[in-house]
Design an enzyme around this catalytic site. Structure first.
Site, PDB file in Angstrom:
ATOM      1  N   ARG A  14      39.043  18.472  21.834  1.00  0.00           N
ATOM      2  CA  ARG A  14      39.766  17.985  20.582  1.00  0.00           C
ATOM      3  C   ARG A  14      39.760  16.747  20.378  1.00  0.00           C
ATOM      4  NH1 ARG A  14      37.119  21.431  18.585  1.00  0.00           N
ATOM      5  NH2 ARG A  14      37.562  23.528  19.198  1.00  0.00           N
ATOM      6  N   CYS A  15      39.849  16.015  18.930  1.00  0.00           N
ATOM      7  CA  CYS A  15      40.149  14.921  18.599  1.00  0.00           C
ATOM      8  C   CYS A  15      41.433  14.156  19.243  1.00  0.00           C
ATOM      9  CB  CYS A  15      40.290  14.720  17.098  1.00  0.00           C
ATOM     10  SG  CYS A  15      40.612  13.297  16.256  1.00  0.00           S
ATOM     11  N   PRO A  16      41.333  13.313  19.755  1.00  0.00           N
ATOM     12  CA  PRO A  16      40.601  12.041  19.892  1.00  0.00           C
ATOM     13  C   PRO A  16      39.883  11.870  21.191  1.00  0.00           C
ATOM     14  CG  PRO A  16      42.714  11.203  20.472  1.00  0.00           C
ATOM     15  CD  PRO A  16      42.679  12.653  20.331  1.00  0.00           C
ATOM     16  N   ASP A  41      34.067  19.600  18.181  1.00  0.00           N
ATOM     17  CA  ASP A  41      35.125  19.540  17.118  1.00  0.00           C
ATOM     18  C   ASP A  41      34.522  18.777  15.950  1.00  0.00           C
ATOM     19  OD1 ASP A  41      37.628  18.627  15.818  1.00  0.00           O
ATOM     20  OD2 ASP A  41      38.476  17.637  17.580  1.00  0.00           O
ATOM     21  N   ASP A  47      35.121  10.876  13.078  1.00  0.00           N
ATOM     22  CA  ASP A  47      35.625   9.978  14.076  1.00  0.00           C
ATOM     23  C   ASP A  47      34.393   8.993  14.796  1.00  0.00           C
ATOM     24  OD1 ASP A  47      37.789  10.994  13.277  1.00  0.00           O
ATOM     25  OD2 ASP A  47      38.220  12.154  15.184  1.00  0.00           O
TER      26      ASP A  47
END
Length: 76
Positions: A14-16, A41, A47
């Site tokens: 998952r981010c980041p 994600d 991103d």
């Protein structure tokens, strides 16, 4: 289309984390090398191109049906 010099498998992260992994690996590759980041994600679609703009790297392409995957070329 340029074949990637390396593939970073960030699926399930998952981010980041996908961007962090890209930021750690890209400087270790030669200038001009392409890294393909596999990241499922949904935030990665925003991103990764944003990180490229902020860091002066080249966002090459998104491949929505291959992972999804994002190609980044090391600019310097």
């Amino acid at each position: 289309m340029t074949e990637p010099a390396e593939v970073l498998d960030c699926r399930g992260q998952r981010c980041p984390l996908p961007v962090i992994n890209l930021a750690r690996r890209l400087p270790e590759l030669p200038v001009g090398a392409v890294v393909r980041v596999l990241a499922d994600d949904p935030a990665a679609a925003v991103d990764i191109p944003a990180w490229c703009r902020m860091r002066g790297q080249e966002f090459v392409a998104a491949h929505p049906h291959q992972g999804p995957a994002y190609d980044v070329r090391r600019a310097g």
